[in-house]
Write a protein that holds these residues in place. Structure first.
Motif, PDB file in Angstrom:
ATOM      1  N   TYR A  98      13.460  11.058  14.928  1.00 32.19           N
ATOM      2  CA  TYR A  98      12.491  10.582  15.482  1.00 32.19           C
ATOM      3  C   TYR A  98      12.761  10.522  17.341  1.00 32.19           C
ATOM      4  O   TYR A  98      11.536   9.845  17.683  1.00 32.19           O
ATOM      5  CB  TYR A  98      13.891   8.698  14.972  1.00 32.19           C
ATOM      6  CG  TYR A  98      13.134   7.495  16.010  1.00 32.19           C
ATOM      7  CD1 TYR A  98      12.303   6.807  15.859  1.00 32.19           C
ATOM      8  CD2 TYR A  98      13.820   7.685  17.098  1.00 32.19           C
ATOM      9  CE1 TYR A  98      11.713   5.913  16.227  1.00 32.19           C
ATOM     10  CE2 TYR A  98      13.823   5.883  17.462  1.00 32.19           C
ATOM     11  CZ  TYR A  98      12.076   5.300  17.130  1.00 32.19           C
ATOM     12  OH  TYR A  98      12.472   4.075  18.104  1.00 32.19           O
ATOM     13  N   VAL A  99      13.764  10.933  17.428  1.00 35.36           N
ATOM     14  CA  VAL A  99      13.444  10.895  18.884  1.00 35.36           C
ATOM     15  C   VAL A  99      12.316  12.398  19.058  1.00 35.36           C
ATOM     16  O   VAL A  99      12.147  12.733  19.816  1.00 35.36           O
ATOM     17  CB  VAL A  99      15.016  11.167  19.608  1.00 35.36           C
ATOM     18  CG1 VAL A  99      15.267  11.288  21.047  1.00 35.36           C
ATOM     19  CG2 VAL A  99      16.166  10.157  18.790  1.00 35.36           C
ATOM     20  N   ILE A 100      12.744  13.042  17.872  1.00 34.07           N
ATOM     21  CA  ILE A 100      11.993  14.582  19.363  1.00 34.07           C
ATOM     22  C   ILE A 100      10.999  14.356  19.320  1.00 34.07           C
ATOM     23  O   ILE A 100       9.695  14.458  19.935  1.00 34.07           O
ATOM     24  CB  ILE A 100      12.181  15.876  17.926  1.00 34.07           C
ATOM     25  CG1 ILE A 100      13.435  16.358  17.993  1.00 34.07           C
ATOM     26  CG2 ILE A 100      10.615  16.585  17.693  1.00 34.07           C
ATOM     27  CD1 ILE A 100      13.227  17.462  16.225  1.00 34.07           C
ATOM     28  N   PHE A 105       6.405  12.608  23.602  1.00 36.49           N
ATOM     29  CA  PHE A 105       5.424  11.276  24.502  1.00 36.49           C
ATOM     30  C   PHE A 105       5.310  11.248  25.174  1.00 36.49           C
ATOM     31  O   PHE A 105       4.332  10.280  26.304  1.00 36.49           O
ATOM     32  CB  PHE A 105       5.224  10.256  23.220  1.00 36.49           C
ATOM     33  CG  PHE A 105       4.161   9.245  24.012  1.00 36.49           C
ATOM     34  CD1 PHE A 105       2.653   8.855  23.127  1.00 36.49           C
ATOM     35  CD2 PHE A 105       4.058   7.646  24.406  1.00 36.49           C
ATOM     36  CE1 PHE A 105       1.513   8.287  24.076  1.00 36.49           C
ATOM     37  CE2 PHE A 105       3.575   6.573  24.146  1.00 36.49           C
ATOM     38  CZ  PHE A 105       1.985   7.073  23.912  1.00 36.49           C
ATOM     39  N   VAL A 106       6.073  11.902  26.405  1.00 37.51           N
ATOM     40  CA  VAL A 106       6.980  11.386  27.216  1.00 37.51           C
ATOM     41  C   VAL A 106       5.233  11.823  27.984  1.00 37.51           C
ATOM     42  O   VAL A 106       5.538  13.532  27.746  1.00 37.51           O
ATOM     43  CB  VAL A 106       8.340  12.241  27.569  1.00 37.51           C
ATOM     44  CG1 VAL A 106       8.270  12.351  29.186  1.00 37.51           C
ATOM     45  CG2 VAL A 106       9.241  11.224  26.651  1.00 37.51           C
ATOM     46  N   LEU A 121      11.490   3.868  29.318  1.00 37.02           N
ATOM     47  CA  LEU A 121      10.584   3.175  28.343  1.00 37.02           C
ATOM     48  C   LEU A 121      11.161   3.686  27.455  1.00 37.02           C
ATOM     49  O   LEU A 121      11.588   3.046  26.412  1.00 37.02           O
ATOM     50  CB  LEU A 121       9.440   2.996  28.937  1.00 37.02           C
ATOM     51  CG  LEU A 121       8.799   1.928  29.391  1.00 37.02           C
ATOM     52  CD1 LEU A 121       7.276   2.172  30.267  1.00 37.02           C
ATOM     53  CD2 LEU A 121       9.940   0.777  29.582  1.00 37.02           C
ATOM     54  N   MET A 122      11.436   5.047  27.100  1.00 33.21           N
ATOM     55  CA  MET A 122      12.102   5.743  26.216  1.00 33.21           C
ATOM     56  C   MET A 122      12.951   4.730  25.330  1.00 33.21           C
ATOM     57  O   MET A 122      13.606   5.109  24.116  1.00 33.21           O
ATOM     58  CB  MET A 122      11.692   7.210  25.697  1.00 33.21           C
ATOM     59  CG  MET A 122      12.495   8.172  24.520  1.00 33.21           C
ATOM     60  SD  MET A 122      12.059   9.623  24.723  1.00 33.21           S
ATOM     61  CE  MET A 122      12.984  10.230  25.641  1.00 33.21           C
ATOM     62  N   ASN A 123      14.007   5.380  26.350  1.00 35.20           N
ATOM     63  CA  ASN A 123      15.426   4.398  26.095  1.00 35.20           C
ATOM     64  C   ASN A 123      15.757   2.816  25.513  1.00 35.20           C
ATOM     65  O   ASN A 123      16.206   2.505  24.920  1.00 35.20           O
ATOM     66  CB  ASN A 123      15.967   5.007  27.433  1.00 35.20           C
ATOM     67  CG  ASN A 123      17.187   6.815  27.116  1.00 35.20           C
ATOM     68  OD1 ASN A 123      17.983   7.170  26.572  1.00 35.20           O
ATOM     69  ND2 ASN A 123      15.981   7.127  28.190  1.00 35.20           N
ATOM     70  N   ALA A 124      14.311   2.610  26.228  1.00 31.48           N
ATOM     71  CA  ALA A 124      14.576   1.269  25.491  1.00 31.48           C
ATOM     72  C   ALA A 124      13.657   0.478  24.644  1.00 31.48           C
ATOM     73  O   ALA A 124      14.397   0.207  23.828  1.00 31.48           O
ATOM     74  CB  ALA A 124      13.439   0.626  26.502  1.00 31.48           C
ATOM     75  N   GLU A 183       2.236   1.697  25.214  1.00 32.49           N
ATOM     76  CA  GLU A 183       1.718   2.340  25.049  1.00 32.49           C
ATOM     77  C   GLU A 183       2.400   2.744  24.203  1.00 32.49           C
ATOM     78  O   GLU A 183       2.229   3.206  22.803  1.00 32.49           O
ATOM     79  CB  GLU A 183       0.807   3.294  26.160  1.00 32.49           C
ATOM     80  CG  GLU A 183      -0.233   2.852  26.521  1.00 32.49           C
ATOM     81  CD  GLU A 183      -0.943   3.853  27.678  1.00 32.49           C
ATOM     82  OE1 GLU A 183      -1.972   3.437  27.929  1.00 32.49           O
ATOM     83  OE2 GLU A 183      -0.207   4.831  28.264  1.00 32.49           O
ATOM     84  N   TRP A 184       4.188   2.813  24.389  1.00 29.94           N
ATOM     85  CA  TRP A 184       4.985   3.075  24.108  1.00 29.94           C
ATOM     86  C   TRP A 184       4.699   2.553  23.128  1.00 29.94           C
ATOM     87  O   TRP A 184       5.491   2.664  21.843  1.00 29.94           O
ATOM     88  CB  TRP A 184       6.102   3.121  25.271  1.00 29.94           C
ATOM     89  CG  TRP A 184       6.540   4.816  26.019  1.00 29.94           C
ATOM     90  CD1 TRP A 184       6.059   4.525  26.942  1.00 29.94           C
ATOM     91  CD2 TRP A 184       6.933   5.839  25.467  1.00 29.94           C
ATOM     92  NE1 TRP A 184       6.245   5.929  27.564  1.00 29.94           N
ATOM     93  CE2 TRP A 184       6.830   6.728  26.675  1.00 29.94           C
ATOM     94  CE3 TRP A 184       7.693   6.095  24.412  1.00 29.94           C
ATOM     95  CZ2 TRP A 184       7.699   7.540  26.926  1.00 29.94           C
ATOM     96  CZ3 TRP A 184       8.094   7.079  24.054  1.00 29.94           C
ATOM     97  CH2 TRP A 184       7.929   8.304  25.377  1.00 29.94           C
TER      98      TRP A 184
END
Ligand code: FE2
Ligand code: FE2
Length: 203
Positions: A98-100, A105-106, A121-124, A183-184
């Motif tokens: 999931y995290v990979i 997407f970053v 945003l990724m951390n959120a 988008e995220w």
């Protein structure tokens, strides 16, 4: 209103609710879930430390994320206690697909603020999805102690979700941040749809 629509409002803007089958499979694999969960907490603490080091010039970020490191590490410690109490060991870290996929997407490059926005945003999102999963566990599993534990964590991770999103909106251009957030959210829903449902993973 279908199941997806009715759940959407209650899940921190996530675009796709977790498949309800996950919680049943997870309950049957509680040792694996606890081990994976412990590493999620470790990664959350590590990620906040990295943000503080990489973005040290952003004072509010340093101030707000420093206590989050302690909270996440406290969660790690609590998960270790739950493992020990049940006779389980921490074991090795599992591959976090999931995290990979989220990291892929970053957006590379751009200004410091753009780089910071991506990370926040990724951390959120990770906090939001963790929060949603903790909610499911707290509602549906039988183990009373773990139910209460997951309820408590759900509240805590919801707070972190707000921290990250507010920091992104504080430092970045509001319209741009909100557009990128959408988008995220959409991308995260695609990941969730494609990932195999596994009872040995938190995500
Ligand atoms: Fe946590
Ligand atoms: Fe968190």
């Amino acid at each position: 209103m279908n199941w997806i629509e009715s759940t959407k409002e209650k899940m921190l803007h996530l675009q796709l609710p977790t498949d309800p089958r996950w919680v049943n499979i997870a309950e049957m694999n509680i040792e694996d879930i606890l081990v994976d969960h412990a590493y999620c907490e470790q990664k959350a603490a590590s990620s906040c430390i990295s943000l503080i080091v990489l973005f040290n010039e952003f004072e509010r970020l340093v101030e707000e994320l420093t206590p989050v490191v302690a909270e996440e590490w406290g969660h790690f410690e609590r998960v270790l206690e739950k493992l020990k109490k049940r006779g389980f060991k921490l074991g090795k870290q599992r591959k976090d697909e999931y995290v990979i996929q989220l990291k892929a997407f970053v957006k590379k490059g751009g200004s410091r603020i753009q780089q910071l926005t991506e990370q926040l945003l990724m951390n959120a999102l990770i906090e939001a999805r963790s929060c949603e999963r903790f909610k499911l566990l707290s509602k549906h599993i039988q183990d009373e102690e773990l139910k209460a534990f997951y309820y408590e964590l759900m509240v805590s991770e919801a707070g972190h979700y707000v921290n990250f999103l507010e920091l992104a909106r504080h430092y970045g251009d509001l319209e741009k941040v909100n557009a990128r957030w959408k988008e995220w959210l959409n991308y995260e829903a695609e990941i969730i749809q494609k990932l195999e449902i596994r009872g040995d993973r938190m995500h």
